[in-house]
Design a protein around this motif. Structure first.
Motif, PDB file in Angstrom:
ATOM      1  N   THR A 163      43.363  33.190  31.856  1.00 59.11           N
ATOM      2  CA  THR A 163      44.107  33.530  30.632  1.00 59.11           C
ATOM      3  C   THR A 163      44.666  32.272  29.983  1.00 59.11           C
ATOM      4  O   THR A 163      44.553  32.076  28.768  1.00 59.11           O
ATOM      5  CB  THR A 163      45.256  34.498  30.962  1.00 59.11           C
ATOM      6  OG1 THR A 163      44.726  35.680  31.581  1.00 59.11           O
ATOM      7  CG2 THR A 163      46.008  34.897  29.691  1.00 59.11           C
ATOM      8  N   GLU A 164      45.260  31.414  30.804  1.00 58.57           N
ATOM      9  CA  GLU A 164      45.815  30.159  30.286  1.00 58.57           C
ATOM     10  C   GLU A 164      44.714  29.276  29.711  1.00 58.57           C
ATOM     11  O   GLU A 164      44.893  28.651  28.650  1.00 58.57           O
ATOM     12  CB  GLU A 164      46.543  29.420  31.405  1.00 58.57           C
ATOM     13  CG  GLU A 164      47.177  28.106  30.960  1.00 58.57           C
ATOM     14  CD  GLU A 164      47.822  27.356  32.106  1.00 58.57           C
ATOM     15  OE1 GLU A 164      48.682  26.492  31.839  1.00 58.57           O
ATOM     16  OE2 GLU A 164      47.458  27.611  33.272  1.00 58.57           O
ATOM     17  N   ASN A 165      43.575  29.248  30.377  1.00 57.87           N
ATOM     18  CA  ASN A 165      42.464  28.422  29.897  1.00 57.87           C
ATOM     19  C   ASN A 165      41.931  28.920  28.554  1.00 57.87           C
ATOM     20  O   ASN A 165      41.605  28.132  27.668  1.00 57.87           O
ATOM     21  CB  ASN A 165      41.346  28.411  30.941  1.00 57.87           C
ATOM     22  CG  ASN A 165      40.312  27.346  30.637  1.00 57.87           C
ATOM     23  OD1 ASN A 165      40.605  26.150  30.627  1.00 57.87           O
ATOM     24  ND2 ASN A 165      39.077  27.781  30.380  1.00 57.87           N
ATOM     25  N   GLN A 214      49.776  39.463  26.381  1.00 57.28           N
ATOM     26  CA  GLN A 214      50.530  40.429  27.173  1.00 57.28           C
ATOM     27  C   GLN A 214      50.304  40.240  28.670  1.00 57.28           C
ATOM     28  O   GLN A 214      50.778  41.025  29.479  1.00 57.28           O
ATOM     29  CB  GLN A 214      50.139  41.859  26.745  1.00 57.28           C
ATOM     30  CG  GLN A 214      50.475  42.141  25.288  1.00 57.28           C
ATOM     31  CD  GLN A 214      49.867  43.438  24.781  1.00 57.28           C
ATOM     32  OE1 GLN A 214      48.900  43.948  25.362  1.00 57.28           O
ATOM     33  NE2 GLN A 214      50.435  43.969  23.705  1.00 57.28           N
ATOM     34  N   ASP A 215      49.579  39.181  28.997  1.00 56.90           N
ATOM     35  CA  ASP A 215      49.288  38.861  30.396  1.00 56.90           C
ATOM     36  C   ASP A 215      50.088  37.624  30.799  1.00 56.90           C
ATOM     37  O   ASP A 215      50.670  36.933  29.949  1.00 56.90           O
ATOM     38  CB  ASP A 215      47.786  38.608  30.552  1.00 56.90           C
ATOM     39  CG  ASP A 215      47.347  38.547  32.009  1.00 56.90           C
ATOM     40  OD1 ASP A 215      48.044  39.111  32.863  1.00 56.90           O
ATOM     41  OD2 ASP A 215      46.309  37.923  32.262  1.00 56.90           O
ATOM     42  N   ARG A 247      43.698  38.817  33.361  1.00 56.94           N
ATOM     43  CA  ARG A 247      43.159  37.890  34.374  1.00 56.94           C
ATOM     44  C   ARG A 247      42.638  38.647  35.589  1.00 56.94           C
ATOM     45  O   ARG A 247      41.515  38.401  36.057  1.00 56.94           O
ATOM     46  CB  ARG A 247      44.254  36.903  34.784  1.00 56.94           C
ATOM     47  CG  ARG A 247      43.858  35.957  35.915  1.00 56.94           C
ATOM     48  CD  ARG A 247      44.917  34.888  36.127  1.00 56.94           C
ATOM     49  NE  ARG A 247      44.638  34.097  37.304  1.00 56.94           N
ATOM     50  CZ  ARG A 247      45.285  34.207  38.463  1.00 56.94           C
ATOM     51  NH1 ARG A 247      46.266  35.094  38.603  1.00 56.94           N
ATOM     52  NH2 ARG A 247      44.968  33.450  39.492  1.00 56.94           N
ATOM     53  N   GLU A 248      43.423  39.570  36.095  1.00 55.28           N
ATOM     54  CA  GLU A 248      43.018  40.320  37.303  1.00 55.28           C
ATOM     55  C   GLU A 248      41.793  41.180  37.023  1.00 55.28           C
ATOM     56  O   GLU A 248      40.864  41.244  37.848  1.00 55.28           O
ATOM     57  CB  GLU A 248      44.175  41.197  37.774  1.00 55.28           C
ATOM     58  CG  GLU A 248      45.352  40.414  38.342  1.00 55.28           C
ATOM     59  CD  GLU A 248      46.473  41.327  38.815  1.00 55.28           C
ATOM     60  OE1 GLU A 248      46.238  42.558  38.881  1.00 55.28           O
ATOM     61  OE2 GLU A 248      47.563  40.812  39.105  1.00 55.28           O
ATOM     62  N   GLU A 291      35.435  43.318  32.919  1.00 50.66           N
ATOM     63  CA  GLU A 291      35.202  42.919  31.529  1.00 50.66           C
ATOM     64  C   GLU A 291      36.236  43.550  30.584  1.00 50.66           C
ATOM     65  O   GLU A 291      35.903  44.374  29.721  1.00 50.66           O
ATOM     66  CB  GLU A 291      33.785  43.281  31.073  1.00 50.66           C
ATOM     67  CG  GLU A 291      32.699  42.539  31.835  1.00 50.66           C
ATOM     68  CD  GLU A 291      31.317  42.758  31.253  1.00 50.66           C
ATOM     69  OE1 GLU A 291      31.220  43.410  30.184  1.00 50.66           O
ATOM     70  OE2 GLU A 291      30.337  42.284  31.852  1.00 50.66           O
ATOM     71  N   PRO A 292      37.502  43.174  30.733  1.00 52.98           N
ATOM     72  CA  PRO A 292      38.566  43.748  29.900  1.00 52.98           C
ATOM     73  C   PRO A 292      38.355  43.423  28.411  1.00 52.98           C
ATOM     74  O   PRO A 292      37.860  42.352  28.059  1.00 52.98           O
ATOM     75  CB  PRO A 292      39.842  43.081  30.428  1.00 52.98           C
ATOM     76  CG  PRO A 292      39.362  41.812  31.044  1.00 52.98           C
ATOM     77  CD  PRO A 292      38.013  42.119  31.617  1.00 52.98           C
TER      78      PRO A 292
END
Length: 382
Positions: free
Chosen positions: A61-63, A54-55, A104-105, A112-113
């Motif tokens: 995130t891509e990594n 969802q990001d 990511r943000e 720590e999401p």
């Protein structure tokens, strides 16, 4: 010699069942040995994973997504909860990863999401969970100590790229040892069935009224008579055992020439002697020739199923194994299973096997004593 000559005449009529049990040993033992073959190569398993992102697919995130893709098989499923739950229920996917919005943000700002997951709870999902947790732990460590996102990603990838080399240090020929264990476990049935069937038939012939009366009025006492029968039956059983041992060299191969092979042979020899005493005791108790087939099924088949000759011990319920402790077959088969795991053969490592052999010998002595008591009482009754 009179007893022995009579024994040989009756034995000659029992060729068919001996051949039958040997054929069963070759067929079923050989089949089990074929199905037990496996490879000692280690191949990493890849779980089926669904990623719901969802990001924005960039940066950390891509990594994360690329890492999961490289270690698993990515499954594409329609993005609605009903389809996702169905896929999880039917095991079309093992593990579902929900990457939240603004992951990511929030990560870069130190929040720590939380990444939510769904899983099937099987070993594949456990593997996926370990992979995800490993990445997140590394990411959190480097986020607290480094400033640049690219630097964090670089460090994570550097650590994750390191592979552990797996070396098999054991020199055990596990495939052939398992073959030998399957073979000798199955001989529990062949030896017991052969001894019980043949010896019971022989003893029933000796108990025919005409022969029994001549034996009772003879000068030979019951102990000497029992000794002659025991020795004659033991000779038959030893020949049968020797044939099965020779057969094991043919079917199993070179492992029978090792120390492990010698222990298999000794263990089976002790059990064969015990089987003879069981057969003689049953033969003295049973008076009906027609009942012998049923007795063979109860004794040989029953003990083989209960003690792990046909089904490996680790697959049997604990209750069954506890009951099996009262049977000599349990200790014979248990020793075979221990031999499979022996890395080094020395006194310490074979102590459990010696203990089992000792138990089998105690069973043998008990059966001999009971047989003498039964024989004595039957003579008094006659």
């Amino acid at each position: 010699m009179t007893v022995f000559r009579a024994f040989l005449k009756v034995l000659n009529k029992c060729k068919v069942p001996i051949i039958m049990y040997t054929v069963m040993l070759i067929f079923f033992g050989g089949f089990n040995m074929q199905t037990s073959e496996n490879s000692t190569n280690f191949i990493a398993s890849k779980p089926d994973i669904l990623i719901i992102n969802q990001d924005k697919e960039e940066g950390i995130t891509e990594n994360l997504i690329n890492y999961i893709k490289g270690k698993s098989k990515i499954i594409e499923i329609e993005n609605n909860e009903e389809a996702i739950n169905d896929a999880l229920f039917y095991r079309d996917v093992n593990y579902i990863i929900y990457i939240p919005e603004n992951y990511r943000e929030d990560f870069l700002s130190g929040k720590e999401p939380e990444i939510k997951i769904k899983s099937t709870g099987d070993y594949q999902s456990s593997l996926a969970e370990m992979m995800l947790e490993r990445y997140i732990k590394l990411a959190n460590i480097y986020q607290k100590n480094l400033y640049s996102e690219q630097e964090i990603i670089s460090k994570i990838n550097e650590i994750l790229a390191k592979e552990t080399e797996i070396q098999i240090t054991s020199k055990l020929d596990t495939n052939n040892l398992k073959k030998a264990t399957f073979y000798y476990n199955f001989t529990n049935y062949s030896i017991l069935a052969g001894c019980v069937y043949v010896i019971c038939l022989i003893l029933s012939s000796f108990k025919e009224e005409r022969i029994a009366k001549r034996t009772i009025i003879s000068s030979m006492n019951y102990k000497k008579y029992n000794r002659h029968l025991l020795l004659s039956n033991s000779l038959f059983a030893i020949v049968l055992w020797f044939f099965y041992v020779v057969l094991s060299f043919i079917l199993v191969g070179n492992v029978m020439f090792t120390e492990h092979g010698i222990i298999y042979i000794v263990n089976s020899f002790v059990f064969t002697i015990c089987a003879v005493t069981i057969a003689i005791l049953i033969g003295n108790l049973a008076n009906n020739k027609n009942a012998i087939n049923g007795i063979v099924n109860v004794i040989a088949l029953g003990s083989s199923f209960l003690c792990g000759a046909f089904v490996p011990m680790e697959w049997l319920p604990d209750t069954v194994l506890k009951i099996a402790h009262i049977l000599p077959s349990y200790y014979f088969i248990s020793s075979n299973e221990i031999i499979t795991q022996l890395e080094v053969v020395n006194f310490e490592s074979i102590k459990p096997i010696l203990f089992n052999i000792g138990i089998i010998l105690i069973f043998t002595i008990i059966f001999v004593l009971i047989n003498n008591i039964v024989s004595k009482k039957k003579r008094k009754i006659a």
